[in-house]
Design an enzyme around this catalytic site. Structure first.
Site, mmCIF file in Angstrom:
data_model
loop_
_atom_site.group_PDB
_atom_site.id
_atom_site.type_symbol
_atom_site.label_atom_id
_atom_site.label_comp_id
_atom_site.label_asym_id
_atom_site.label_seq_id
_atom_site.Cartn_x
_atom_site.Cartn_y
_atom_site.Cartn_z
ATOM 1 N N GLY A 162 0.827 -1.212 0.000
ATOM 2 C CA GLY A 162 0.000 0.000 0.000
ATOM 3 C C GLY A 162 0.856 1.255 0.000
ATOM 4 N N LYS A 199 -12.631 -6.631 9.468
ATOM 5 C CA LYS A 199 -11.839 -7.804 9.865
ATOM 6 C C LYS A 199 -10.352 -7.493 10.007
ATOM 7 C CE LYS A 199 -12.907 -11.887 8.034
ATOM 8 N NZ LYS A 199 -13.364 -12.842 6.990
ATOM 9 N N TYR A 259 -14.672 1.395 9.400
ATOM 10 C CA TYR A 259 -13.249 1.721 9.565
ATOM 11 C C TYR A 259 -13.005 2.292 10.960
ATOM 12 C CZ TYR A 259 -8.725 3.992 8.397
ATOM 13 O OH TYR A 259 -7.411 4.408 8.346
#
Ligand code: UDP
Length: 329
Positions: A12, A93, A147
């Site tokens: 990322g 998760k 989130y």
């Protein structure tokens, strides 16, 4: 013997910059990513390095690493409102189950772990600028809730592992960060404006543009993480740039920087879009002797250079528009 660090979310934006930093510091880097939102092109330059290994794995499932581990940096997570809408369960998760797995691994390996938390724990803040003591104003069931609440749980379980199991933990509350390798189509404001300017489209300001953000250049942010990891401070700490700007003024800056002839158009504000955000970084200054050094002018120029060099194919494949309408008021 080299120190070994596991970096999750390594493909990322932040994860890949962390990989670069730890390789440069002489660490052995184990990089992990399930590539849902990450992209191997962010780390492919590291594959030839003998100190770099990549594992294609989802940390929401049990994480096994052979051999010793000195440090873990948990940076795996979708991180934009468009992503939360597309993959809400995975977002919950990785923040909850993923963090649990990595804390378990830290305990097993006796490793120090740094957790990527977020200014989103403050929600739409009623205290400004945000200090670490502020508990936040979060809508649990709104589009950002998957989130925000995963990250709040993440902080709780991290402190519980610290207090109950004596694990060495660090918690970074990350504010808006930008720079090369941001994903062009993730819907966040900087890639959105950059993409629009480069494609010759109008710049979409949501709401009236009076909402504020404070943007930190990635190199400053990574320095903050590094110092935090090496410090002995266990409580959450804000890492961000306090230089606040309205989104409308920011759009004007982008027009100037990119030289685009396009205009600004206004679109509805997303649900639960925080009206203001600015970190109070007194703790980081005092404890980590850290503060951002790179001005928005210089940082944005470096960022624009990155986006300018993307292929036309990358530039024109933009999927976020299909989703963004679902999160508007
Ligand atoms: N924003 C905007 N136009 C866009 C994308 C975002 O005006 O095309 C606004 C958005 O509503 C928010 C700010 O820019 O107020 C920052 O959005 P981003 O998604 O980058 O980050 P976050 O809201 O999580 O801070």
């Amino acid at each position: 013997m080299k120190k070994r660090v596991l970096i999750t979310g390594a493909a990322g934006f932040l994860g890949s910059h962390l990989c670069d930093r730890f390789i440069a510091e002489g660490f052995e880097v184990l990089a992990m990513d399930n590539l849902i939102t990450g992209d191997l092109k962010n780390i492919e330059h590291l594959f030839k390095d003998p100190n770099f290994e990549f594992y294609h794995h989802d940390v929401s499932k049990f994480v096994h690493v052979a051999g010793k581990l000195d440090y873990i940096l948990h940076f795996a997570s979708p991180a934009s409102p468009i992503d939360y809408l597309k993959i809400p369960i995975q977002t919950l998760k990785v923040g909850a189950l993923g963090t649990h797995n990595l804390l378990g691994l830290a305990k097993e390996k006796n490793a120090r772990i740094l957790i990527a938390s977020t200014s989103e724990v403050y929600g739409d803040p009623l205290v400004h600028p945000q200090t670490e003591e502020y508990y936040g104003n979060v809508n649990t069931i709104g589009p950002r809730g998957v989130y925000d609440e995963a990250k709040r749980f993440q902080e709780s379980i991290t402190m519980a592992y610290h207090r109950f199991h004596g694990i060495e933990t660090r918690i970074a509350r990350i504010f808006n960060t930008y720079g090369p390798r941001m994903r062009l189509n993730d819907g966040r404001v900087i890639p959105a404006f950059m993409g629009q300017a480069l494609r010759g489209e109008d710049l979409t300001v949501f709401g009236d543009g009076s909402q504020t953000r404070s943007f930190c250049f990635v190199d400053d942010e990574i320095e903050g993480f590094f110092r935090l990891l090496m410090s002995d401070y266990v409580y959450p700490i804000n890492i961000g740039n306090p230089n606040e700007i309205t989104i409308l003024d920011f759009a004007k800056e982008i027009i100037k920087l990119t030289g685009t002839q396009q205009k600004i158009v206004f679109e509805p504000l997303p649900i639960d879009d925080p009206l203001q955000r600015q970190p109070n970084i007194n703790k980081a200054k005092e404890i980590l002797k850290w503060e951002p050094k790179i001005s928005r002018e210089i940082g944005m120029k470096k960022t624009f250079d990155y986006f300018k060099n993307l292929s036309p194919e990358e530039l024109f494949k933009s999927e976020h528009k299909d989703f963004s309408k679902h999160i508007r008021r």
